[in-house]
Design a protein around this motif. Structure first.
Motif, PDB file in Angstrom:
ATOM      1  N   SER A 138       1.058  -1.273  -0.131  1.00 18.08           N
ATOM      2  CA  SER A 138       0.069   0.112  -0.122  1.00 18.08           C
ATOM      3  C   SER A 138       0.915   1.215   0.162  1.00 18.08           C
ATOM      4  N   VAL A 139       0.315   2.363  -0.636  1.00 23.21           N
ATOM      5  CA  VAL A 139       0.972   3.775  -0.768  1.00 23.21           C
ATOM      6  C   VAL A 139       0.222   4.476  -0.481  1.00 23.21           C
ATOM      7  N   ASP A 140       0.589   5.820   0.297  1.00 29.35           N
ATOM      8  CA  ASP A 140      -0.089   7.072   0.498  1.00 29.35           C
ATOM      9  C   ASP A 140       0.217   7.966  -0.758  1.00 29.35           C
ATOM     10  N   THR A 141      -0.526   8.837  -0.958  1.00 30.26           N
ATOM     11  CA  THR A 141      -0.173   9.824  -1.817  1.00 30.26           C
ATOM     12  C   THR A 141       1.063  10.423  -1.215  1.00 30.26           C
ATOM     13  N   GLY A 142       2.052  10.677  -2.119  1.00 30.05           N
ATOM     14  CA  GLY A 142       3.401  11.185  -1.658  1.00 30.05           C
ATOM     15  C   GLY A 142       4.535  10.035  -1.194  1.00 30.05           C
ATOM     16  N   THR A 143       4.142   8.821  -1.302  1.00 30.23           N
ATOM     17  CA  THR A 143       5.022   7.746  -1.020  1.00 30.23           C
ATOM     18  C   THR A 143       6.011   7.903  -2.014  1.00 30.23           C
ATOM     19  N   THR A 144       7.379   7.449  -1.605  1.00 34.08           N
ATOM     20  CA  THR A 144       8.343   7.492  -3.042  1.00 34.08           C
ATOM     21  C   THR A 144       8.028   6.308  -3.634  1.00 34.08           C
ATOM     22  N   LEU A 145       7.928   6.384  -5.238  1.00 34.13           N
ATOM     23  CA  LEU A 145       7.647   5.031  -5.953  1.00 34.13           C
ATOM     24  C   LEU A 145       8.920   4.730  -6.641  1.00 34.13           C
ATOM     25  N   PHE A 146       9.943   5.661  -6.975  1.00 34.44           N
ATOM     26  CA  PHE A 146      11.004   5.284  -7.503  1.00 34.44           C
ATOM     27  C   PHE A 146      12.007   6.411  -7.598  1.00 34.44           C
ATOM     28  N   THR A 147      13.321   6.162  -7.648  1.00 32.24           N
ATOM     29  CA  THR A 147      14.193   7.301  -7.964  1.00 32.24           C
ATOM     30  C   THR A 147      14.904   7.105  -9.230  1.00 32.24           C
TER      31      THR A 147
END
Length: 149
Positions: A138-147
């Motif tokens: 699960s991810v919240d708005t603003g969670t890092t998806l990738f660099t």
């Protein structure tokens, strides 16, 4: 390096699981996707930058290093002709990470027979240029998806 964060809350899914061959084969570019929460939500900017492309169902924000990040809200949602999407910014606007860009309802997208899964793509990036790509959980708005190295 560019850190790309989630434009919506939901569950991260790898591109291979996106129900569209253009995205699942990374033809548009590498990245990941988020299966959004099922409620009316706002999609936010995944990076600081300038909105260079803006449609009801998709937007591209280019950061200060010239890196464009595409957020596509759902699959085949262009066929909805903007129905159920509300633009909150204009093309050419400078936006900050986390700023709301589009208001939409993933439930309405599903009810229209489309997938709300939302790819987040590093445009014109090599497949080896991304690190720490989030493909589950699960991810919240603003969670890092990738660099983006």
């Amino acid at each position: 390096m560019t850190t790309v964060t989630s434009p919506v809350a939901g569950v991260a899914v790898g591109l291979a699981a996106v129900p569209d061959p253009v995205f699942s084969s990374a033809m548009v570019g590498p990245g990941t996707a988020v299966d959004p929460v099922r409620q009316p939500i706002e999609a936010v900017a995944p990076v600081d930058g300038i909105v260079v492309s803006l449609h009801p169902h998709a937007f591209v924000v280019v950061d200060a290093d010239g890196r464009g990040v595409l957020t596509h809200l759902g699959i085949d949602t262009v066929q909805l002709n903007g129905e159920g999407f509300e633009l909150l910014v204009s093309k050419g606007d400078t936006v900050g990470r986390g700023q709301a860009l589009v208001r939409w309802n993933p439930v309405a997208v599903e009810e229209a027979g489309k997938s709300p899964v939302s790819p987040v793509i590093a445009l014109e990036a090599g497949t080896d240029s991304l690190a720490s790509v989030l493909e589950d959980g699960s991810v919240d708005t603003g969670t890092t998806l990738f660099t983006w190295k």
